[in-house]
Design a protein around this motif. Structure first.
Motif, short mmCIF file in Angstrom:
data_model
loop_
_atom_site.label_atom_id
_atom_site.label_comp_id
_atom_site.label_asym_id
_atom_site.label_seq_id
_atom_site.Cartn_x
_atom_site.Cartn_y
_atom_site.Cartn_z
N TYR A 1 3.41 13.61 -5.40
CA TYR A 1 3.23 13.13 -4.03
C TYR A 1 3.13 14.32 -3.08
O TYR A 1 3.70 15.38 -3.34
N ARG B 1 0.24 7.42 -2.16
CA ARG B 1 -0.50 7.70 -3.40
C ARG B 1 -0.19 9.10 -3.91
O ARG B 1 0.08 10.02 -3.14
N ASP C 1 0.84 -1.19 0.00
CA ASP C 1 0.00 0.00 0.00
C ASP C 1 0.89 1.25 0.00
O ASP C 1 1.05 1.91 1.02
#
Lengths: 400, 247, 309
Positions: C145, C123, C120
C-alpha cells in the motif's frame, strides 16, 4: 518547525496547597461523576430515550429492587478485589494495568482445581481460592520481577500479559479443557457442585468472595496505616530517592506489592468462575473489563484503602446500569465503557484541583500584562499539580 | 571508620587507596566536584556497593558485607548521612515533619514494634526533636516541603545526629543556608565529633573544610592524592593538590 | 518451499503488518521526545480506524477516510495534551483514560458499520521499474500500500526534522530539559502540544491503515493491542525514527514467521505470539543497556511547571 514565541506574563500564579482537604476531594470527584452523568443524559436524548424515565428505570433496577441491587453489589466484588490490589501497587508507583490478565489467571487456577483435582468436598473451595490467588500473583510477579531487576517498563508488560492470558483462556476452552458438549460457543466442563460458591438467595451475589474482599480491604487499610511495610510503601511512592537513602529495598517492596495486587485480582477471577459462570468461559464474558475498571476504582479512592469500597460500588453501579441500558432501554452495550473512560479522564483532569489553586497575581505585577492577554482559563479548568507519576514509564531507572 | 580501595565504580571511578577517620575526628574532603566525592559518600553511606574493597565501621563491615541490604546496614551500624540534596533525598516533602524525623529509623525501636509502627512514639520523639533542634514549624504534622531550607536541614540533623552515631557523613551541609543556620550546623557537627563520632565532611567551601576539620584529604580523579593536618593546610597547597599537581 | 520464496514472502508480509506499528510508533517517538508520554495510542488508533472507515464508507473515497482518521487521532491526542500539559495532570493516567475512552467511543460509533466490507478499499500498488528488480522487486515493490511507503518516508522526514532542524532541536530540548528551554525564552507548552498532536495524527493514520487498507472493514477488536505494541516499539527503538523502521520490520518479520507455523500450533497460541514477542523485545532492550535508559528523554512523563526544578 515551531516558531519560538515570546513569553507573556500570566495574570494568575499557581499556589500549591499543603494538603487537600477531604471535602474538596469528595466535591471534585462528585463533580467529575456529575459531568459524566450529564453526558450520559445527552446520549439518552440522542438515542431518543426520555432522560427522566431512563434514569428512573436505571435507579430502580440497580439500586431499589433487591435483585437489581444484588447485581450492582456482585459486580462490585471483582472491582473491590482488583481495586484494592491496584491501590497498593499505585501507592508505590508500580503501574500495574494487568489486573484483567491476573483475573483470568486466577480463573484458570480455580478451574484447574475444580475440574482436575480429587479433593474432599469442603476443601475444594478454599483450594480454589488459594490456587487462583497464587496463579494471579505469579502472573503479576513476572512483570514486577522484570521491572525490579531489569527496569523493564511494567505498563507495557502487564498489558501484554493481559492479551497473553486472554488467548491462553481461549486456547484452553477451545483445546485441552473444552467441554464435550460445547458446540458453537466454547467453554469448559461445568464445575462439580462442591466447587460452586453459595449465593445469597436466588441472586448471583456470591457472598464468600464479597467477605474475602471486605476483609482484604480492612487488612490493607491496617497495613498501610500502621505497619512498617505501609510506611515503606508510602516513602517509596512519594520519593524513590529518599527511599533509597532510608534503606528501603525498592525491588523487594515492589515485588511484594505487585504479587499482593495480582493475587487479589486472582481472587476476583476465582469469584467470577466459581460464583457466576460455574465453568471457564470466553475471557471477554468472564471478566467484563473489571481489570481495567479497577484502575479507576483505585484512582477514585486516591490512595485511601477504605475509599475503595464506595468507589467499587459506584463502578458496580455503572456496570449494572450498563446492563439495564442494554436490556431495558435498548441502548448500545458499549456505553459503560465510554462512561468508565470518561469518568477516568475527568477524575485525572480534576486531580490537580485538589492540590492547589490559582490566585491572582499582585496588581503591580499583573499591571505589566494587558488583561486581554491573560490566559483565558477559569479557575476550575486551569490548574496544576505536583509532578506525578514520573517514575513509571520512562524515568532513567524505570525503563525497559 | 575506614574505606579501603573501593575500586572502580560506575561513573567517575573512585579508587581511594585508603581513608581512615578516627572517632572524635573531623576529616574534610577537598576537591573539585566530580572527582569522586559523591561516589565516596554513596559507598560509605551504603547507597552504592563498592565494586571492590570494603567499608569498615569499628573494624566491622556494616551488614556483614551483605550488599543487598543497602543503606539499612549502615544505619544499623551507626552511619549517619546528611545528604547533599536536602529536599529530594533528605526528606520526603509530602510527609509530615514527625514522619521525616523517623525516616531512617522506622524499622527499629522505639518506633517499630514487630511489624507495626508505634505512631505515638514517633509523635513523642518528634515533639522533643523539634524543641531540641529548634525547628521552626507550625506543627509536627506539617509536610516537610513547607519548611524553609534551614529548617529542613535541622530536621535532617535532628534525625541523623540525635542517636549518637559512630560515623557522620555530611555533604555540603551548609550550602544555601543563612548565617545563623550555618553556624548552628557547624556547632552540631563539632558537637557530634566531640561525642566521639568520626565525621567525614564533604564541602566545596574550602573555608568551611579548613575551619572545621582536624585533617583534610584531597580527592582528585577519584583518588586521595594528599592528606594533611588542617592546621598545616593552606589554601594554596590545597588548590594545587586539588588540581592534581603533586605537592 | 523454496527458501528464497519464503524470505521474499515473509519480508513482503512483514512490511504490510508493520505499517500501522510504524505510523503509531513514529508518532509516539515524536511525542515522547518532547517529554510527554501518551499511553492513548491504542485509543487513538481505534478512533482513527472507525472514523476513517465511516467517512470512507459514506463518501466512497478512502483518501477522505484517511484524512478523517488522522484528524480523529489528532482530536484524541488534543484531549490528552490538554489534560497532561495544560492541566499538568498525571500523563500516564490521562493517556490510559484516552485509550479506554477511545476504545469505548469507537465501539459505540462503529456499531452501524460492523461486518460491512468497504466497497472501494485502498488499492495496492506496484512501484514502476523497481518492481522488475530480482528478489527486491517482489520483496518490497509489489502489492504494497502507498501508506507503507509513506510510513518509511515519514520516518526519514521525522529523523531529519528531529535531528537536523532547529525546530527539532527545540523539541528534543523540551523533552530533555524544559527549564533550560524556558530560561532561553522559548515556550515549552506549545512545543509539547505540537508534538503530541503530531503523534495523534500519525496514530490515527495507523488506525486508518487498518480499516481502509489492511482489513478494509470495522470491528471492535480491530486494533487489538497494536497501539501498545507500538509503545513498546518506541522504547525498543530507543526513541529514534530510523531505528523504529528497523525495529518495526524485525517485529513484522517475527510475527509473520510465527504465523507460518500455523500447521503446528493452535491459532489461539499463534495470536498470542506478538504479545509474547513484545515482552521479550522489552526484556532484550533492558538487558542490552543495563539499568540506565539512555536514549529516554530526561524529562519524559514530567509535567512542566515554571519555578519548579
Amino acid at each position: 518547525m515551531i516558531a519560538p514565541l515570546r513569553r507573556r506574563r500570566a495574570a494568575h500564579r499557581w499556589e500549591p496547597r499543603a494538603d487537600a482537604p477531604a471535602w474538596r476531594v469528595v466535591l471534585v470527584t462528585l463533580g467529575a461523576v456529575a459531568v459524566a452523568a450529564l453526558v450520559v443524559t445527552w446520549v439518552f436524548v440522542a438515542y431518543g430515550v426520555a432522560p427522566g424515565e431512563a434514569w428512573a428505570t436505571i435507579v430502580r433496577r440497580t439500586l431499589l429492587e433487591p435483585r437489581g441491587l444484588s447485581e450492582t453489589v456482585r459486580k462490585a466484588i471483582p472491582l473491590l478485589l482488583a481495586g484494592i490490589g491496584l491501590l497498593l501497587a499505585f501507592r508505590a508507583r508500580f503501574w500495574n494495568i494487568g489486573a484483567e490478565g491476573q483475573i483470568l489467571a486466577g480463573a484458570i487456577g480455580a478451574t484447574a482445581v475444580a475440574l482436575f483435582t480429587e479433593l474432599p468436598g469442603p476443601l475444594v473451595v478454599p483450594a480454589m481460592f488459594l490456587a487462583g490467588m497464587l496463579a494471579g500473583a505469579a502472573w503479576g510477579a513476572v512483570p514486577a520481577l522484570l521491572k525490579a531487576r531489569m527496569g523493564v517498563n511494567e505498563i507495557i508488560t502487564t498489558l501484554m500479559f493481559n492479551y497473553i492470558a486472554l488467548y491462553l483462556v481461549r486456547w484452553l476452552i477451545n483445546g485441552p479443557w473444552k467441554a464435550r458438549s460445547a458446540t458453537g460457543f466454547s467453554y469448559s466442563e461445568r464445575f462439580p457442585a462442591e466447587a460452586v460458591l453459595p449465593t445469597l438467595g436466588a441472586t448471583r451475589l456470591h457472598w464468600p468472595t464479597l467477605a474475602i474482599a471486605l476483609v482484604l480491604v480492612a487488612v490493607v487499610a491496617l497495613l498501610l496505616a500502621r505497619s512498617r511495610f505501609g510506611f515503606e510503601v508510602e516513602v517509596l511512592g512519594r520519593s524513590p530517592e529518599a527511599a533509597r537513602y532510608a534503606g528501603i529495598d525498592a525491588g523487594r517492596v515492589t515485588l511484594l506489592l505487585a504479587a499482593l495486587a495480582a493475587g487479589a485480582a486472582g481472587l476476583a477471577g476465582v469469584g467470577e468462575v466459581a460464583g457466576i459462570h460455574r465453568r471457564l468461559v470466553e475471557p471477554t464474558q468472564l471478566s467484563l473489563g473489571y481489570g481495567y475498571a479497577a484502575i479507576l476504582v483505585a484512582l477514585l479512592a486516591r490512595g485511601k484503602a477504605l475509599a475503595v469500597v464506595p468507589a467499587a460500588l459506584f463502578l458496580g453501579f455503572v456496570f449494572a446500569a450498563g446492563d439495564v441500558m442494554r436490556v431495558s432501554l435498548r441502548l448500545p452495550s458499549q456505553l459503560p465503557d465510554v462512561v468508565t473512560g470518561l469518568v477516568l479522564l475527568l477524575v485525572v483532569a480534576s486531580e490537580p484541583l485538589t492540590r492547589g489553586r490559582w490566585v491572582r497575581r499582585d496588581p503591580t505585577e499583573a499591571a505589566a500584562t494587558p488583561a486581554a492577554e491573560a490566559p483565558v482559563a477559569p479557575p476550575a479548568a486551569a490548574t496544576a499539580g505536583a509532578p506525578a507519576g514520573g517514575a513509571a514509564h520512562a524515568s532513567p531507572d524505570g525503563e525497559g | 571508620m575506614r574505606v579501603d580501595a573501593p575500586g572502580r565504580a560506575q561513573g567517575p571511578a573512585l579508587n581511594v587507596a585508603s581513608l581512615e577517620v578516627r572517632g572524635g575526628e573531623i576529616v574534610g574532603i577537598a576537591g573539585v566536584a566530580g572527582n569522586g566525592q559523591s561516589e565516596l559518600v554513596a559507598v560509605v553511606a551504603g547507597l552504592r556497593a563498592p565494586s571492590a574493597g570494603t567499608v569498615e565501621v569499628d573494624g566491622r563491615e556494616p551488614g556483614g558485607g551483605r550488599r543487598r541490604r543497602g543503606a539499612r546496614s549502615q544505619v544499623d551500624a551507626g552511619v549517619a548521612l546528611v545528604p547533599e540534596d536536602r529536599t529530594k533525598v533528605g526528606v520526603v516533602g509530602d510527609l509530615s515533619v514527625a514522619r521525616n524525623l523517623a525516616l531512617r529509623h522506622a524499622h527499629r525501636r522505639p518506633f517499630a514494634r514487630g511489624m507495626w509502627i508505634d505512631w505515638q512514639a514517633v509523635g513523642r520523639h518528634s515533639q522533643s526533636a523539634v524543641a531540641a533542634y529548634d525547628i521552626a514549624t507550625p506543627s509536627t504534622g506539617t509536610p516537610a516541603r513547607l519548611l524553609s531550607g534551614g529548617n529542613v536541614q535541622k530536621v535532617i540533623l535532628a534525625r541523623e545526629l540525635d542517636r549518637d552515631p559512630g560515623v557522620v557523613v555530611a555533604v555540603h551541609p551548609t550550602y544555601g543556608l543563612d548565617v545563623a543556620a550555618t553556624s548552628q550546623t557547624h556547632e552540631r557537627l563539632l558537637a557530634a565529633a566531640g561525642r566521639g563520632a568520626a565525621v567525614l565532611l564533604v564541602s566545596e567551601d574550602l573555608d568551611e573544610v579548613l575551619s572545621l576539620s582536624d585533617r583534610v584529604a584531597v580527592l582528585a580523579g577519584g583518588r586521595v592524592v594528599a592528606t594533611m593536618a588542617a592546621a598545616d593546610a593552606d589554601p594554596e597547597a590545597l588548590g594545587l593538590a586539588m588540581a592534581g599537581v603533586a605537592a | 518451499m523454496d527458501v528464497d520464496v519464503l524470505v521474499v514472502a515473509t519480508i513482503a508480509r512483514a512490511l504490510a503488518f508493520a505499517t500501522p506499528l510504524l505510523w503509531a510508533a513514529l508518532g509516539e517517538v515524536i511525542a515522547e521526545r518532547s517529554g510527554v508520554v501518551n499511553l492513548g495510542v491504542e485509543g487513538m488508533m481505534a478512533l482513527g480506524a472507525v472514523t476513517g472507515f465511516a467517512v470512507a464508507f459514506t463518501t466512497g473515497d478512502v483518501w477522505w477516510g484517511l484524512a478523517a482518521a488522522g484528524l480523529a487521532g489528532m482530536l484524541g491526542s488534543l484531549l490528552h495534551a490538554f489534560v497532561a500539559i495544560t492541566l499538568r495532570a498525571d500523563a500516564y493516567v490521562s493517556g490510559l483514560s484516552l485509550t479506554m475512552l477511545g476504545l469505548g467511543l469507537s465501539a459505540l460509533i462503529g456499531r452501524a458499520w460492523v461486518g460491512r466490507p468497504l466497497p472501494d478499499p485502498m488499492r495496492t500498488i506496484d512501484v514502476p521499474w523497481l518492481r522488475e528488480l530480482p528478489l527486491l522487486g517482489p520483496m518490497l515493490f509489489q502489492g504494497q500500500y502507498v501508506l507503507t511507503y509513506a510510513a518509511l518516508l515519514a520516518a526519514v522526514v521525522a529523523w531529519v526534522l528531529l535531528f537536523h532542524t532547529r525546530g527539532g532541536l527545540v523539541l528534543r530540548s523540551v523533552g530533555e530539559n524544559p527549564t533550560a528551554v524556558d530560561a532561553a525564552g522559548l515556550h515549552v507548552r506549545p512545543v509539547r502540544y505540537a508534538a503530541v498532536l503530531i503523534g495523534g495524527l500519525l496514530a490515527g493514520i495507523g488506525g486508518g491503515y487498518l480499516s481502509l487498507a489492511y482489513r478494509p472493514s470495522w470491528g471492535e477488536g480491530m486494533v487489538n493491542g497494536l497501539g501498545w505494541i507500538a509503545l513498546a516499539l518506541a522504547i525498543f527503538a530507543m526513541w529514534h525514527p530510523l531505528r523504529v523502521v528497523l525495529a518495526g520490520l524485525l517485529f513484522g518479520a517475527c510475527f509473520t514467521l510465527a504465523f507460518r507455523l500455523q500447521t503446528v500450533f493452535p491459532p489461539e497460541l499463534l495470536t498470542m505470539l506478538p504479545y509474547v514477542f513484545t515482552v521479550l523485545a522489552l526484556v532484550f532492550t533492558a538487558w542490552r543497556r543495563g539499568r540506565h535508559a539512555f536514549g529516554a528523554p530526561e524529562a519524559l512523563g514530567r509535567p512542566y511547571l515554571r519555578g519548579e526544578r
